[in-house]
Design an enzyme around this catalytic site. Structure first.
Site, PDB file in Angstrom:
ATOM      1  CG  HIS A 125      23.422 -26.499 -25.740  1.00 14.62           C
ATOM      2  ND1 HIS A 125      23.599 -25.664 -24.658  1.00 14.62           N
ATOM      3  CD2 HIS A 125      22.957 -25.709 -26.752  1.00 14.62           C
ATOM      4  CE1 HIS A 125      23.259 -24.426 -25.002  1.00 14.62           C
ATOM      5  NE2 HIS A 125      22.866 -24.424 -26.261  1.00 14.62           N
ATOM      6  CG  ASP A 162      26.074 -20.176 -28.565  1.00 16.90           C
ATOM      7  OD1 ASP A 162      26.050 -20.597 -29.732  1.00 16.90           O
ATOM      8  OD2 ASP A 162      25.057 -20.066 -27.867  1.00 16.90           O
ATOM      9  CG  HIS A 164      21.666 -20.326 -26.266  1.00 14.78           C
ATOM     10  ND1 HIS A 164      21.793 -20.131 -27.631  1.00 14.78           N
ATOM     11  CD2 HIS A 164      20.409 -19.949 -25.934  1.00 14.78           C
ATOM     12  CE1 HIS A 164      20.652 -19.649 -28.103  1.00 14.78           C
ATOM     13  NE2 HIS A 164      19.796 -19.528 -27.101  1.00 14.78           N
ATOM     14  CG  ASP A 245      23.666 -17.912 -30.546  1.00 18.24           C
ATOM     15  OD1 ASP A 245      24.774 -17.557 -30.116  1.00 18.24           O
ATOM     16  OD2 ASP A 245      23.184 -19.036 -30.327  1.00 18.24           O
TER      17      ASP A 245
END
Length: 309
Positions: A125, A162, A164, A245
């Site tokens: 991120h 991931d 996200h 995740d």
């Protein structure tokens, strides 16, 4: 040939405060599990030190200065609403970046065939000039730029599974034709980016947004688009932003993958990598917030890496 496992004790000093999901135990359960498994084909390495110039290729130097001044002498400091640092975060952050450098050097020098970096904080991120979503420096982006600058590679692929979207990695490489960035992620979800329309200046970005509730079968079908794009690009090296995740038990998302699926994702990618880059793959831990799911999923991921040797 063996699989490298790059990790460092400094992750334990990166304190994010009580109740924060990106906690010390995340790496501890992974490392303790691999110690218990005691596989003789795993080569344990500590991260190497690296020159600040490697960070400056990836991040704005004002941002690097800001980060360096942000580590508190005591207590906690917030880089953004989610991203917290403590005095020990300085070494942990440095070692997270150093791990991918060590892993890449190990693969390039044929010390091991592939590698997994079990480190924190995560990185995908973090943008050129901004900390976000538990991430400070973009570890995988530094790795890609290192391959381009040190090893003169012209085609590096980053696959981010991931749950996200890796907005930071996309931001850093949006107009860089040497880097292909592919992300599978839950959408709409944090951080809100990652639509089909975000393709990069050179068509070097592929986003595969998936709805909450996506099953294993649906995910693995969608992963075929990842493999197709890799075939078109023909990378010389593959980096994996390995977040776990998307697991059905993860508290921070709503995809429905099983631990075993991470074996299949990794195996499919490895089989394809043999055609284009001699199996050269380095993965680095991103998300994964249910401890048992994370332990099982990383074991499955590394099982595939080991079997490929």
């Amino acid at each position: 040939m063996k699989t490298g496992l790059i990790t460092s004790d400094t992750y334990q000093n990166h304190n994010t405060g009580d109740g924060h999901p990106e906690k010390i135990d995340r790496v501890t359960v992974v490392i303790d599990n691999f110690k218990k498994l005691d596989n003789k084909d795993l080569i344990w390495k500590k991260p190497s030190k690296f020159d600040r110039s490697l960070l400056e290729i990836t991040h704005n130097s004002d941002y690097i200065n800001f980060v360096e001044k942000s580590f508190p002498e005591k207590g906690l400091s917030f880089l953004d609403g989610d991203t917290i640092v403590s005095p020990g975060s300085k070494d942990a952050t440095s070692d997270a970046v150093g791990s991918i450098i060590t892993a890449i050097d190990g693969v390039q020098n044929k010390n091991f065939n592939n590698a997994f970096c079990a480190v924190r904080p995560p990185g995908h991120h973090a943008e050129k000039n901004k900390a976000m979503g538990f991430c400070i420096y973009n570890n995988v982006a530094v790795g890609a730029n290192y391959l381009i600058n040190k090893y003169k590679l012209k085609k590096v692929a980053i696959i981010d599974f991931d749950v996200h979207h890796g907005n930071g990695t996309q931001d850093i490489f949006y107009d860089n034709e040497k880097v292909l960035y592919i992300s599978t992620h839950q959408y709409p979800y944090y951080p809100g980016s990652g639509t089909n329309d975000e393709k990069g200046k050179h068509n070097n970005i592929l986003n595969i947004p998936l709805p909450a509730g996506t099953t294993s079968e649906e995910y693995l079908n969608a992963y075929e688009f990842v493999l197709k794009k890799i075939k078109e690009f023909k990378p010389e090296f593959i980096l994996l932003s390995a977040g776990f995740d998307a697991h059905k038990d993860d508290p921070l998302a709503q995809l429905q993958l099983e631990s075993r699926d991470f074996y299949n994702i990794t195996k499919r990618t490895l089989e394809l990598s043999r055609q284009y880059c001699d199996g050269k793959i380095v993965s680095i831990l991103e998300g994964g917030y249910d401890l048992l799911a994370l332990q099982e999923s990383t074991e499955m991921h590394v099982k595939a890496l080991l079997e490929f040797n």
